[in-house]
Structure formats: C-alpha cells, structure tokens
Design a protein around this motif. Structure first.
Motif, PDB file in Angstrom:
ATOM      1  N   ASN A 106       0.828  -1.211   0.000  1.00  0.00           N
ATOM      2  CA  ASN A 106       0.000   0.000   0.000  1.00  0.00           C
ATOM      3  C   ASN A 106       0.859   1.255   0.000  1.00  0.00           C
ATOM      4  O   ASN A 106       0.527   2.244  -0.660  1.00  0.00           O
ATOM      5  CB  ASN A 106      -0.956   0.002   1.189  1.00  0.00           C
ATOM      6  N   ASP A 107       1.982   1.232   0.723  1.00  0.00           N
ATOM      7  CA  ASP A 107       2.901   2.362   0.728  1.00  0.00           C
ATOM      8  C   ASP A 107       3.471   2.595  -0.674  1.00  0.00           C
ATOM      9  O   ASP A 107       3.581   3.741  -1.115  1.00  0.00           O
ATOM     10  CB  ASP A 107       4.016   2.117   1.743  1.00  0.00           C
TER      11      ASP A 107
ATOM     12  N   ASP B 212       0.821   4.234  -2.766  1.00  0.00           N
ATOM     13  CA  ASP B 212       0.703   5.646  -2.384  1.00  0.00           C
ATOM     14  C   ASP B 212       1.822   6.482  -3.004  1.00  0.00           C
ATOM     15  O   ASP B 212       1.581   7.595  -3.479  1.00  0.00           O
ATOM     16  CB  ASP B 212       0.723   5.807  -0.867  1.00  0.00           C
ATOM     17  N   ARG B 213       3.033   5.948  -3.011  1.00  0.00           N
ATOM     18  CA  ARG B 213       4.170   6.664  -3.588  1.00  0.00           C
ATOM     19  C   ARG B 213       4.007   6.835  -5.099  1.00  0.00           C
ATOM     20  O   ARG B 213       4.284   7.912  -5.635  1.00  0.00           O
ATOM     21  CB  ARG B 213       5.473   5.914  -3.296  1.00  0.00           C
TER      22      ARG B 213
ATOM     23  N   ARG C 280       1.159   6.817  -6.809  1.00  0.00           N
ATOM     24  CA  ARG C 280       0.051   7.750  -7.035  1.00  0.00           C
ATOM     25  C   ARG C 280       0.517   9.196  -6.838  1.00  0.00           C
ATOM     26  O   ARG C 280       0.206  10.069  -7.642  1.00  0.00           O
ATOM     27  CB  ARG C 280      -1.131   7.449  -6.108  1.00  0.00           C
ATOM     28  N   ALA C 281       1.301   9.439  -5.799  1.00  0.00           N
ATOM     29  CA  ALA C 281       1.816  10.786  -5.542  1.00  0.00           C
ATOM     30  C   ALA C 281       2.703  11.265  -6.688  1.00  0.00           C
ATOM     31  O   ALA C 281       2.624  12.429  -7.091  1.00  0.00           O
ATOM     32  CB  ALA C 281       2.571  10.824  -4.216  1.00  0.00           C
TER      33      ALA C 281
END
Length: 74
Positions: free
Chosen positions: A58-59, A62-63, A65-66
């Motif tokens: 998940n991390d 998130d990275r 997507r950012a």
C-alpha cells in the motif's frame, strides 16, 4: 526516533526484503536487522508478516500515485 518514523523505516526495509525474496521468502529477522530493532518490536507495529507485506505494498501504491499526481500537475 518516534514510532511513526520507525514504522516508515520498517516499511522501507520490508520493501527491500520482500522485493528480494517475496512474502514467503522474506525474513522478519532480516527486516528487523536492517532497521536495528528487535523482531518482537516488528510485531508490535504489524500483527503478522502478511500485514507488514500489505502495508508495504500500500505504501508503494501511495508513492506511485503521488508521483503521477505531481507529474500531472506539472
């Protein structure tokens, strides 16, 4: 180091170990050694190795997507 900072460090080490060996091949002992904490401490942050794996995945999402959001904005 705060608990949140240590959690981030654990996720970084977990990404490396899981990337090298996969979920079943990765060692929580190796992850703990990379971070400089005890193996029992890992299980205070994450109840299971699978939970640690899912948190690291998940991390990564998130990275990514950012990065896409940043690229789209520029």
């Amino acid at each position: 180091m705060s608990a949140d900072e240590r959690r981030v460090a654990v996720l970084g080490a977990a990404r490396e170990e899981f990337g090298l060996s996969g979920l079943s091949g990765a060692s929580t002992e190796a992850i703990a050694r990379r971070v400089g904490v005890s193996q029992p401490y890992l299980f205070r942050l994450f109840p299971t190795k699978k939970a640690m794996f899912l948190a690291s995945v998940n991390d990564c999402f998130d990275r990514v997507r950012a990065l896409f959001e940043e690229a789209a904005a520029g």
